[in-house]
Design an enzyme around this catalytic site. Structure first.
Site, mmCIF file in Angstrom:
data_model
loop_
_atom_site.group_PDB
_atom_site.id
_atom_site.type_symbol
_atom_site.label_atom_id
_atom_site.label_comp_id
_atom_site.label_asym_id
_atom_site.label_seq_id
_atom_site.Cartn_x
_atom_site.Cartn_y
_atom_site.Cartn_z
ATOM 1 N N THR A 158 83.263 113.635 9.463
ATOM 2 C CA THR A 158 83.406 113.395 10.894
ATOM 3 C C THR A 158 84.893 113.352 11.247
ATOM 4 O OG1 THR A 158 81.366 112.100 10.954
ATOM 5 C CG2 THR A 158 82.985 111.651 12.682
ATOM 6 N N ARG A 186 67.993 115.589 12.395
ATOM 7 C CA ARG A 186 68.630 114.397 11.835
ATOM 8 C C ARG A 186 69.820 113.991 12.711
ATOM 9 N NH1 ARG A 186 74.027 113.365 9.415
ATOM 10 N NH2 ARG A 186 73.758 111.533 8.090
ATOM 11 N N VAL A 187 69.982 112.689 12.944
ATOM 12 C CA VAL A 187 71.010 112.164 13.844
ATOM 13 C C VAL A 187 72.116 111.492 13.036
ATOM 14 C CG1 VAL A 187 71.496 110.553 15.730
ATOM 15 C CG2 VAL A 187 69.366 111.869 15.721
ATOM 16 N N SER A 188 73.342 111.773 13.381
ATOM 17 C CA SER A 188 74.506 111.204 12.706
ATOM 18 C C SER A 188 74.758 109.760 13.144
ATOM 19 C CB SER A 188 75.733 112.055 13.031
ATOM 20 O OG SER A 188 76.918 111.391 12.671
ATOM 21 N N ASP A 189 75.494 109.035 12.309
ATOM 22 C CA ASP A 189 75.928 107.684 12.677
ATOM 23 C C ASP A 189 76.964 107.694 13.787
ATOM 24 O OD1 ASP A 189 78.901 107.229 11.337
ATOM 25 O OD2 ASP A 189 77.708 108.703 10.292
ATOM 26 N N THR A 207 83.273 107.571 8.716
ATOM 27 C CA THR A 207 82.871 108.880 8.221
ATOM 28 C C THR A 207 82.269 108.716 6.834
ATOM 29 O OG1 THR A 207 83.623 111.125 7.686
ATOM 30 C CG2 THR A 207 85.156 109.344 7.232
ATOM 31 N N GLY A 208 81.348 109.588 6.483
ATOM 32 C CA GLY A 208 80.721 109.503 5.176
ATOM 33 C C GLY A 208 79.225 109.706 5.290
ATOM 34 N N GLY A 210 76.002 109.072 6.641
ATOM 35 C CA GLY A 210 75.646 108.402 7.882
ATOM 36 C C GLY A 210 74.563 107.355 7.737
#
Length: 296
Positions: A158, A186-189, A207-208, A210
């Site tokens: 990210t 799929r949804v990111s953090d 970042t990383g 999620g």
């Protein structure tokens, strides 16, 4: 030269150039939220990063981009979730700060972008298309039944930006193309308060992996610890200890009125600090799984 090292050097050079432009805008009196969005927009514009035009593709070969912006002095969060035709979702995240509905997915995200005159286009590069094809071959052409595990593609991180104005106002902004080759939808953090958070006490972007960031409520947890009396470094050290114990794979940038901190469990994380005076005008700390380094 090691290709990964060369790519990291190009990333840092791009980050430094963007940070300089952002700092000049902030020094000229521009609104810190607009400066944070401006820096993220430029990161989205650089295909080197997994955001905007350089975004990774999900398992069905669709790009689904997410972004978020949080203004600390107002404690208002806005975000875009899985937009497929926005090369610069951070633009919409900034605009959503002025709306009653401040987190949008499709069809609303792209509908509002058209209404506001923002660019609606397919963010797709040849490099990302080739990477998707290579992953498809690795999975025996079973795109929707990938092997278990995080499966991070080339340049999976990210992008994020933290801004502190001369008056101490804090802003956090972030944008991502996701993990790459993940299950469709799929949804990111990034577009949650686990990945992006800001208040008058602290601003954080992560970042990383999620799912791990969301499980640990990372950004909001760290901010709460600072709000409750810990220093930024103390809060980051505690979060890092917890992350090590849980064998997490992520990192974060954090900022308070007096300090900045870069923390990661991963082998490395690219970042640039820009400000007045030596080390950005305030003290800073880098924490990793190897050893902490305090910068004064």
């Amino acid at each position: 030269m090691d290709p990964k090292r060369a790519r990291a050097q190009r990333a840092v050079a791009s980050l430094a150039a963007i940070a300089k432009r952002g700092f000049r805008a902030l020094a000229a009196g521009d609104d810190p939220a607009q400066v944070a969005a401006f820096c993220c927009w430029q990161l989205e514009q650089d295909p080197l990063f997994n955001a905007g035009v350089g975004s990774a593709l999900q398992a069905d070969a669709a790009a689904r981009l997410s972004s978020a912006l949080m203004v600390g002095n107002q404690q208002t969060f806005s975000g875009v979730v899985n937009a497929s035709y926005l090369a610069h979702p951070i633009e919409l995240s900034l605009a959503l700060q002025q709306r009653s509905a401040r987190v949008l997915s499709n069809p609303g995200a792209e509908l509002l972008a058209r209404q506001l005159g923002l660019s609606v286009t397919l963010p797709l590069t040849e490099r990302r298309s080739q990477a998707w094809l290579e992953r498809l071959q690795q999975h025996d052409y079973q795109a929707l039944q990938p092997k278990r595990g995080p499966g991070r593609g080339p340049g999976s991180d990210t992008v994020g930006c933290l801004v502190r104005s001369a008056s101490g106002d804090l802003v956090a902004a972030a944008s991502t193309g996701g993990r790459g080759f993940e299950y469709p939808g799929r949804v990111s953090d990034t577009c949650t308060v686990a990945g992006t958070y800001a208040s008058k006490f602290a601003a954080v972007v992560a970042t990383g992996v999620g799912e791990q960031i969301v499980d640990d409520a990372l950004a909001s947890r760290l901010e709460t610890r600072v709000r409750d009396g810990m220093s930024l470094v103390q809060a980051s050290e505690k979060c890092l200890r917890e992350a090590r114990q849980r064998k997490r794979s992520y990192g974060w940038l954090s900022l308070s009125a007096e300090h900045w901190c870069v923390t990661h469990t991963t082998p490395s994380m690219s970042y640039v600090v820009m400000g007045q005076g030596r080390r950005g005008g305030r003290s800073g700390t880098v924490l990793s799984t190897s050893s902490p380094t305090r910068l004064r």
